[in-house]
Design an enzyme around this catalytic site. Structure first.
Site, PDB file in Angstrom:
ATOM      1  N   THR A   1     104.403  65.278  42.492  1.00 29.98           N
ATOM      2  CA  THR A   1     103.086  64.890  41.974  1.00 29.98           C
ATOM      3  C   THR A   1     103.048  63.423  41.571  1.00 29.98           C
ATOM      4  O   THR A   1     102.019  62.759  41.708  1.00 29.98           O
ATOM      5  CB  THR A   1     102.734  65.807  40.784  1.00 29.98           C
ATOM      6  OG1 THR A   1     102.605  67.133  41.300  1.00 29.98           O
ATOM      7  CG2 THR A   1     101.445  65.418  40.114  1.00 29.98           C
ATOM      8  N   THR A  27     107.808  68.132  39.657  1.00 28.93           N
ATOM      9  CA  THR A  27     108.205  68.822  38.425  1.00 28.93           C
ATOM     10  C   THR A  27     108.601  70.277  38.655  1.00 28.93           C
ATOM     11  O   THR A  27     109.234  70.888  37.795  1.00 28.93           O
ATOM     12  CB  THR A  27     107.068  68.771  37.376  1.00 28.93           C
ATOM     13  OG1 THR A  27     105.927  69.454  37.900  1.00 28.93           O
ATOM     14  CG2 THR A  27     106.725  67.353  36.996  1.00 28.93           C
TER      15      THR A  27
HETATM   16  N1  ASP Z   1     103.976  70.257  43.403  1.00 29.29           N
HETATM   17  C1  ASP Z   1     104.683  69.375  42.580  1.00 29.29           C
HETATM   18  C2  ASP Z   1     106.157  69.270  42.947  1.00 29.29           C
HETATM   19  O1  ASP Z   1     106.490  68.557  43.874  1.00 29.29           O
HETATM   20  C3  ASP Z   1     104.533  69.685  41.163  1.00 29.29           C
HETATM   21  C4  ASP Z   1     104.757  68.456  40.377  1.00 29.29           C
HETATM   22  O2  ASP Z   1     105.407  67.542  40.806  1.00 29.29           O
HETATM   23  O3  ASP Z   1     104.264  68.437  39.244  1.00 29.29           O
HETATM   24  O4  ASP Z   1     106.988  69.870  42.325  1.00 29.29           O
END
Ligand code: ASP
Length: 326
Positions: A13, A95
């Site tokens: 993200t 995340t």
């Molecule tokens: N979809 C994302 C990831 O690559 C979630 C994030 O990064 O907050 O994990």
């Protein structure tokens, strides 16, 4: 002269581009993620806090990370650390699996400089995104003289130990916490403060083992769980199973019977807990069944540790000792 750091971009993200500033939830749909160089340029942070060398690595959602990616990432960190002018390495990461990547790196890296993982809950282009602040804080920790060697997670102005940190909310800012343990430090403006001495985890595993991590599955307990998942994992040739059990670390009677069968079939079974914090009790009952108590790490981290132990050829007794001494 500004301190020098490397910034490795993996996607997530923190690198994601939404359709507009109000696209805070479904930005993955655009599949647009910046590489490390473009991210540093967009945040316009080059030369402000540190001299940043962007290193393009992956531009993926962190749900797609594999143990092969971990091996490549660990190798890359080691190569970068050969540059004696480098003060630290910052990794931008999704995340979703950030805590797992931080944990695995903490188990295989033994560098002289800190490695900091960060991410963001709101996309780079989102209104009130945390991407800029989290990257800035991570860089500050990477260059702070008080930060010792080791792997750290820096997010939401907090510094966390990879062993304790976990994502506790699907969407909110401030989702990363170390439940019942607290952050090990804080970033307040330009100031980096450690509450406790930053700990260096001893290197316990060779990096190459990341290329041969055997199958280890997690079975998640719930009322009425009948052990079918455990039997399927054994049938799929799992070499290890982590039981994400109830409260103190207990599966249903049917699951426990299936886990016992798995042990008898040569599978190493670690009892963990789905509660998210606390030590799993090493009960006499589990000992009699050959089930290893999983210490105080969550099931996804226990899975990684067990797989590395198996890759290293550790015996049942050695693995029990590793989990006991966490
Ligand atoms: N979809 C994302 C990831 O690559 C979630 C994030 O990064 O907050 O994990």
């Amino acid at each position: 002269m500004l301190a020098k750091i490397a910034f490795i971009g993996t996607g997530g993200t923190i690198a994601s581009i939404g359709t507009d500033q109000f696209d805070l939830l479904d930005y993955n749909a655009s599949q647009q993620r910046l590489d490390a160089a473009a991210l540093i340029e967009r945040i316009a942070i080059q030369g402000t806090i540190a001299d940043i060398s962007p290193v393009n690595f992956r531009q993926i959602d962190s749900t797609a990370i594999t143990s092969g990616d971990w091996a490549d990432l660990a190798d890359l960190c080691c190569q970068l650390a050969d540059d004696s002018s480098l003060c630290g390495i910052v990794i931008g990461h999704g995340t979703a699996s950030l805590e797992e990547t931080a944990w695995v790196l903490s188990l295989v890296l033994d560098l002289k400089i800190p490695v900091i993982l960060t991410g963001s809950m709101r996309p780079l282009t989102g209104i009130s995104t945390d991407a800029h602040a989290n990257l800035a804080a991570a860089i500050r920790v990477a260059i702070a003289p008080t930060t010792g060697p080791g792997v750290f997670v820096v997010i939401n102005d907090e510094i966390h130990d990879p062993k304790t940190v976990t994502k506790t909310h699907t969407l909110r800012l401030g989702a990363f916490q170390s439940p019942w343990a607290a952050p090990i430090g804080y970033v307040d403006g330009t100031e980096v403060r450690f509450r406790q001495v930053s700990k260096r985890r001893n290197e316990t595993f060779a990096r190459d083992l990341l290329r041969e991590m055997p199958r280890v599955d997690i079975s998640y307990s719930h009322v009425g769980a009948d052990g079918c998942a455990i039997q399927s994992f054994v049938a799929a040739s799992a070499k290890g199973i982590v039981s994400a059990g109830f409260g103190p670390g207990m599966a249903t009677p049917a699951e426990t019977a299936a886990l016992h069968d798995a042990v008898n079939a040569g599978v190493i079974v670690v009892q963990s807990s789905r509660t998210g914090a606390g030590l799993v009790v090493d009960t006499a009952h589990h000992q009699s069944l050959g089930i290893i108590a999983g210490g105080d790490i969550n099931p996804q981290k226990a899975r990684i540790l067990l797989s590395l132990c198996l890759a290293a050829g550790y015996s049942h007794g050695d693995i029990a000792e590793v989990f006991h001494s966490l």
